[in-house]
Scaffold this motif. Structure first.
Motif, PDB file in Angstrom:
ATOM      1  N   MET A 365       0.837  -1.195   0.000  1.00 42.70           N
ATOM      2  CA  MET A 365       0.000   0.000   0.000  1.00 42.70           C
ATOM      3  C   MET A 365       0.877   1.252   0.000  1.00 42.70           C
ATOM      4  O   MET A 365       0.610   2.218  -0.734  1.00 42.70           O
ATOM      5  CB  MET A 365      -0.920  -0.018   1.221  1.00 42.70           C
ATOM      6  N   PHE A 366       1.955   1.233   0.800  1.00 45.96           N
ATOM      7  CA  PHE A 366       2.877   2.365   0.811  1.00 45.96           C
ATOM      8  C   PHE A 366       3.530   2.543  -0.565  1.00 45.96           C
ATOM      9  O   PHE A 366       3.748   3.670  -1.015  1.00 45.96           O
ATOM     10  CB  PHE A 366       3.952   2.171   1.883  1.00 45.96           C
ATOM     11  N   MET A 367       3.847   1.430  -1.221  1.00 49.92           N
ATOM     12  CA  MET A 367       4.394   1.502  -2.579  1.00 49.92           C
ATOM     13  C   MET A 367       3.419   2.208  -3.513  1.00 49.92           C
ATOM     14  O   MET A 367       3.810   3.055  -4.325  1.00 49.92           O
ATOM     15  CB  MET A 367       4.678   0.096  -3.104  1.00 49.92           C
ATOM     16  N   LEU A 537       3.443 -10.428 -10.720  1.00 51.89           N
ATOM     17  CA  LEU A 537       2.550  -9.329 -11.093  1.00 51.89           C
ATOM     18  C   LEU A 537       3.052  -8.000 -10.538  1.00 51.89           C
ATOM     19  O   LEU A 537       3.111  -6.986 -11.240  1.00 51.89           O
ATOM     20  CB  LEU A 537       1.132  -9.603 -10.595  1.00 51.89           C
ATOM     21  N   VAL A 538       3.424  -7.999  -9.248  1.00 49.95           N
ATOM     22  CA  VAL A 538       3.882  -6.764  -8.611  1.00 49.95           C
ATOM     23  C   VAL A 538       5.245  -6.340  -9.153  1.00 49.95           C
ATOM     24  O   VAL A 538       5.628  -5.170  -9.056  1.00 49.95           O
ATOM     25  CB  VAL A 538       3.908  -6.935  -7.074  1.00 49.95           C
ATOM     26  N   ASP A 539       5.966  -7.253  -9.770  1.00 47.15           N
ATOM     27  CA  ASP A 539       7.245  -6.925 -10.389  1.00 47.15           C
ATOM     28  C   ASP A 539       7.073  -5.995 -11.589  1.00 47.15           C
ATOM     29  O   ASP A 539       8.007  -5.295 -11.977  1.00 47.15           O
ATOM     30  CB  ASP A 539       7.953  -8.222 -10.824  1.00 47.15           C
ATOM     31  N   HIS A 540       5.869  -5.998 -12.200  1.00 44.89           N
ATOM     32  CA  HIS A 540       5.604  -5.079 -13.303  1.00 44.89           C
ATOM     33  C   HIS A 540       5.581  -3.650 -12.779  1.00 44.89           C
ATOM     34  O   HIS A 540       4.990  -3.366 -11.726  1.00 44.89           O
ATOM     35  CB  HIS A 540       4.266  -5.422 -13.979  1.00 44.89           C
ATOM     36  N   VAL A 543       2.255  -2.002 -11.428  1.00 46.55           N
ATOM     37  CA  VAL A 543       1.396  -2.693 -10.468  1.00 46.55           C
ATOM     38  C   VAL A 543       1.825  -2.379  -9.041  1.00 46.55           C
ATOM     39  O   VAL A 543       2.989  -2.547  -8.675  1.00 46.55           O
ATOM     40  CB  VAL A 543       1.407  -4.218 -10.707  1.00 46.55           C
ATOM     41  N   ALA A 544       0.858  -1.939  -8.231  1.00 40.58           N
ATOM     42  CA  ALA A 544       1.126  -1.655  -6.820  1.00 40.58           C
ATOM     43  C   ALA A 544       0.835  -2.855  -5.936  1.00 40.58           C
ATOM     44  O   ALA A 544       1.560  -3.130  -4.985  1.00 40.58           O
ATOM     45  CB  ALA A 544       0.286  -0.467  -6.352  1.00 40.58           C
ATOM     46  N   GLU A 545      -0.236  -3.565  -6.215  1.00 40.63           N
ATOM     47  CA  GLU A 545      -0.635  -4.696  -5.381  1.00 40.63           C
ATOM     48  C   GLU A 545      -1.395  -5.690  -6.232  1.00 40.63           C
ATOM     49  O   GLU A 545      -2.037  -5.321  -7.224  1.00 40.63           O
ATOM     50  CB  GLU A 545      -1.491  -4.227  -4.205  1.00 40.63           C
ATOM     51  N   VAL A 561      -6.343 -16.467 -12.241  1.00 35.10           N
ATOM     52  CA  VAL A 561      -6.952 -15.152 -12.425  1.00 35.10           C
ATOM     53  C   VAL A 561      -6.235 -14.176 -11.505  1.00 35.10           C
ATOM     54  O   VAL A 561      -6.137 -14.410 -10.296  1.00 35.10           O
ATOM     55  CB  VAL A 561      -8.462 -15.167 -12.113  1.00 35.10           C
ATOM     56  N   GLY A 562      -5.713 -13.098 -12.087  1.00 35.07           N
ATOM     57  CA  GLY A 562      -5.010 -12.090 -11.306  1.00 35.07           C
ATOM     58  C   GLY A 562      -5.814 -10.807 -11.205  1.00 35.07           C
ATOM     59  O   GLY A 562      -6.401 -10.346 -12.194  1.00 35.07           O
ATOM     60  N   TYR A 563      -5.852 -10.256  -9.996  1.00 32.45           N
ATOM     61  CA  TYR A 563      -6.487  -8.960  -9.757  1.00 32.45           C
ATOM     62  C   TYR A 563      -5.378  -7.992  -9.362  1.00 32.45           C
ATOM     63  O   TYR A 563      -4.602  -8.281  -8.438  1.00 32.45           O
ATOM     64  CB  TYR A 563      -7.509  -9.047  -8.633  1.00 32.45           C
ATOM     65  N   VAL A 564      -5.282  -6.857 -10.039  1.00 35.09           N
ATOM     66  CA  VAL A 564      -4.180  -5.937  -9.767  1.00 35.09           C
ATOM     67  C   VAL A 564      -4.692  -4.520  -9.538  1.00 35.09           C
ATOM     68  O   VAL A 564      -5.676  -4.083 -10.141  1.00 35.09           O
ATOM     69  CB  VAL A 564      -3.131  -5.923 -10.906  1.00 35.09           C
ATOM     70  N   ILE A 565      -4.010  -3.823  -8.638  1.00 37.27           N
ATOM     71  CA  ILE A 565      -4.206  -2.391  -8.419  1.00 37.27           C
ATOM     72  C   ILE A 565      -3.007  -1.681  -9.043  1.00 37.27           C
ATOM     73  O   ILE A 565      -1.853  -2.076  -8.809  1.00 37.27           O
ATOM     74  CB  ILE A 565      -4.282  -2.059  -6.920  1.00 37.27           C
ATOM     75  N   LEU A 566      -3.265  -0.655  -9.823  1.00 36.43           N
ATOM     76  CA  LEU A 566      -2.193   0.060 -10.504  1.00 36.43           C
ATOM     77  C   LEU A 566      -1.555   1.100  -9.595  1.00 36.43           C
ATOM     78  O   LEU A 566      -2.202   1.668  -8.712  1.00 36.43           O
ATOM     79  CB  LEU A 566      -2.730   0.749 -11.762  1.00 36.43           C
TER      80      LEU A 566
END
Length: 650
Positions: A365-367, A537-540, A543-545, A561-566
């Motif tokens: 989240m801080f990221m 995924l977060v390595d992209h 992507v934040a989380e 199935v991946g869910y991502v927050i930008l």
């Protein structure tokens, strides 16, 4: 788990302890490990006698009749005498126990002597209500000082406490109070959360209107000055009871195996498990692990575990461990984004925090909020950074290392559970060369092995994480259900404790936690951990989380199935989703590439920050959504379902 977890990307980066840190560390060599390996019972006996004050010495270190353990048999102590009285008697009563900060900005500093007085007074309040050794009390409170005071007051007179996280529902209160047969509930009118009172007493009223008949009284602390309906003869104000309470209450000697608390955790059935922890062994291990994992220097450190006491992390590493070691702690009531996203870093700077212990979910989240937030503050007092609650992906580890630790502070990634009571697997910051994302090794005195499906020991590769010998802080069973205890933890692999986590052992003998076994997906016969895909995924860069689930698939059994927050500054699009999906394929191979990547505004999380993957699986499989009442924002699941439906149509 043994056949294939081959897509996990093992880190080749490593970070030895900084030489200046190791030179002053509480331990900086292998001597503790060697002592424990030579005779682990003698090792724990020494820790018990050096770290804990006993009113009567124990005669037997361990009695072990699998799966039931008794540690430090014959010994007597009082945990609050260890946490409070002995520091005051040694002339350290003026030392600050807690710097407490409320979300609105109000502050309280309480010394060890002042805390002892408050604990004695509330212990006398409990005794005046007819409570004594062997009774059970439920505590449902916000993160205010009355919470640790209530816990310690219970422990002083032998009343077992059962803390219920303040975000839980009325039904959860009923379930826990019924199971424990709690005689009293300690609560507050409300606690502050994101700038407004979050009611608690009203939830207790709802619970008691529908169940929990053993509850006789409700004691209410006034935090937010809310107008309350106080039930005559049942409800009592904390401040009124304390006004008349005597300031002296002797610390009653307790048997080492006296029940200290019950803490409920979810199980595979609907009924929560009442995990039982006792006194002497629990205190020994939490004091030991707190001292060595965080390299505690009580004279100078300002330690901050940014968890909630409603979970085991708060029990062990906000209350009992830090107080036993006589350190000054920070305790914060609210959320890290109120009133602004730099609240944690502001607190850390103002109090000069030396150890920070938080969750990977918070770090991600801080990221997402950006490195500019911690950059506003001087964090140079930090000496050790800790993580807890779930495996940390290497990218979050490196962000923590760089932006919070200034590339020079050791990170201790700790694995343990409600059931284990204290740390089990963790680096020791003055000893261990760390790898981003690895919890590294079992701590001295704890013995872990990986096994395959047949119970054979795995020396390289993936397996099920088991503990092979009893440990002092281990759960003593499930309240009222010995058979469930045996079946849940000791029946899968004969003679071994197994609580459902998978791990991988690399060529250097480092442990990499892969999360719950039920979070390991079977894709065309290949076992793939949700943790490894989430890390990719977060390595992209955008992507934040991320959260990953296995959805039902007619061809492959399960599909990822991946869910991502930008991260801020990125706009959702089909093209970006495809790019992120392909990135996972590059990192881990095509077998681990998600079938779908859904860009979402947020993830369904409990108020403690735990991602509810069950709900994400429901969305992925198109099922009716289950209970969402424990979510911090129940509406986010509907948004995710709408976004998923839009992606399907596209």
């Amino acid at each position: 788990m043994s056949e294939t977890i081959g897509v996990y990307e093992i880190e080749d980066r490593s970070f030895p302890p900084p030489p200046d840190f190791a030179a002053q560390a509480n331990t900086n060599d292998r001597s503790l490990y060697e002592e424990a390996e030579a005779d682990y019972e003698a090792f724990w006996a020494r820790q018990a006698r050096e770290l804990v004050t006993w009113s009567k010495d124990f005669h037997t270190t361990l009695e072990w009749e699998l799966p039931f353990a008794k540690w430090f048999v014959g010994g007597e102590l009082n945990i609050t005498a260890n946490c409070l009285d002995r520091h005051v008697e040694a002339g350290r009563g003026d030392k600050v126990a807690y710097h407490w900060e409320g979300e609105p900005g109000d502050t309280v500093t309480i010394t060890y002597a002042e805390l002892l007085t408050e604990v004695c007074k509330f212990a006398n309040v409990l005794k005046a209500q007819g409570l004594g050794k062997g009774d059970r009390v439920a505590i449902y409170m916000p993160m205010i000082l009355e919470l640790p005071i209530a816990m310690l007051a219970c422990a002083r007179i032998g009343v077992a406490h059962s803390v219920i996280f303040g975000g839980f529902s009325a039904d959860a209160i009923v379930d826990r109070c019924d199971d424990a047969e709690a005689r009293l509930i300690i609560t507050a009118d409300a606690g502050y959360r994101r700038g407004a009172p979050s009611p608690l007493k009203a939830t207790v009223d709802t619970a008691l209107a529908s169940g929990a008949p053993t509850v006789e009284k409700v004691i209410v602390a006034n935090r937010c000055d809310l107008e309350l309906d106080m039930v005559d003869g049942r409800d009592l104000w904390w401040h009124e009871l304390m006004a008349d309470a005597a300031e002296h209450c002797p610390a009653e000697p307790m048997d080492s195996e006296q029940l200290l608390y019950i803490l409920y955790t979810s199980g595979t059935t609907a009924k929560p498990k009442g995990i039982m922890h006792t006194t002497g062994g629990y205190l020994t291990q939490v004091a030991f692990s707190h001292k060595y994992v965080f390299d505690i220097k009580p004279e100078t450190d300002i330690y901050w575990c940014a968890a909630d006491i409603g979970w085991v992390t708060g029990h062990s590493y906000i209350v009992y461990g830090p107080l036993a070691n006589g350190v000054t702690s920070v305790m914060y009531e609210g959320t890290p984004d109120t009133p602004s996203q730099d609240r944690l870093w502001d607190i850390a700077e103002r109090y000069g925090v030396t150890q920070l212990y938080t969750a990977p979910t918070a770090i991600r989240m801080f990221m997402k909020w950006g490195a500019q937030e911690p950059a506003k503050h001087d964090l140079s007092t930090l000496r050790v950074l800790g993580t807890v609650g779930e495996p940390i992906n290497p990218e979050a580890w490196m962000w923590y290392h760089e932006h919070i630790g200034g590339n020079g502070r050791p990170i201790v990634d700790t694995w343990w559970q409600t059931e284990t009571g204290g740390h089990m697997i963790s680096p020791l910051p003055g000893v261990t060369t760390t790898k981003p994302g690895s919890a590294c090794h079992a701590i001295p005195g704890v013995f872990a092995e990986l096994v395959d499906d047949n119970g054979n020991v795995v020396t390289n590769g993936g397996g099920y994480l088991t503990i092979t010998r009893p440990w002092p802080a281990m759960l003593r069973g499930i309240w009222g259900d010995d058979e469930r205890y045996r079946e849940t933890y000791w029946s899968t692999f004969e003679g071994r404790y197994f609580a459902g986590d998978g791990a991988k052992l690399d060529d250097d003998g480092y442990l990499w936690l892969l999360g719950r076994v039920d979070d390991v997906m079977n894709i065309s016969g290949h076992r793939i951990s949700t943790t490894e895909v989430e890390s990719a995924l977060v390595d992209h860069a955008s992507v934040a989380e991320a959260a990953v689930v296995g959805a039902t698939d007619d061809v492959t059994g399960q599909a990822i199935v991946g869910y991502v927050i930008l991260r801020g500054g990125n706009e959702p699009s089909q093209e970006l989703g495809d790019e992120i999906r392909e990135h996972v394929g590059v990192k881990l191979g095509k077998i681990a590439r998600p079938k779908t990547v859904i860009i979402v505004p947020d993830l369904p999380k409990t108020r403690s920050g735990k991602i509810m993957r069950r709900l994400l699986r429901d969305v992925a499989d198109g099922r009716e959504l289950g209970d969402t009442t424990t979510l911090a924002d129940p509406g986010v699941v509907t948004e995710i379902a709408d976004r998923a439906a839009t992606d399907d149509e596209a």
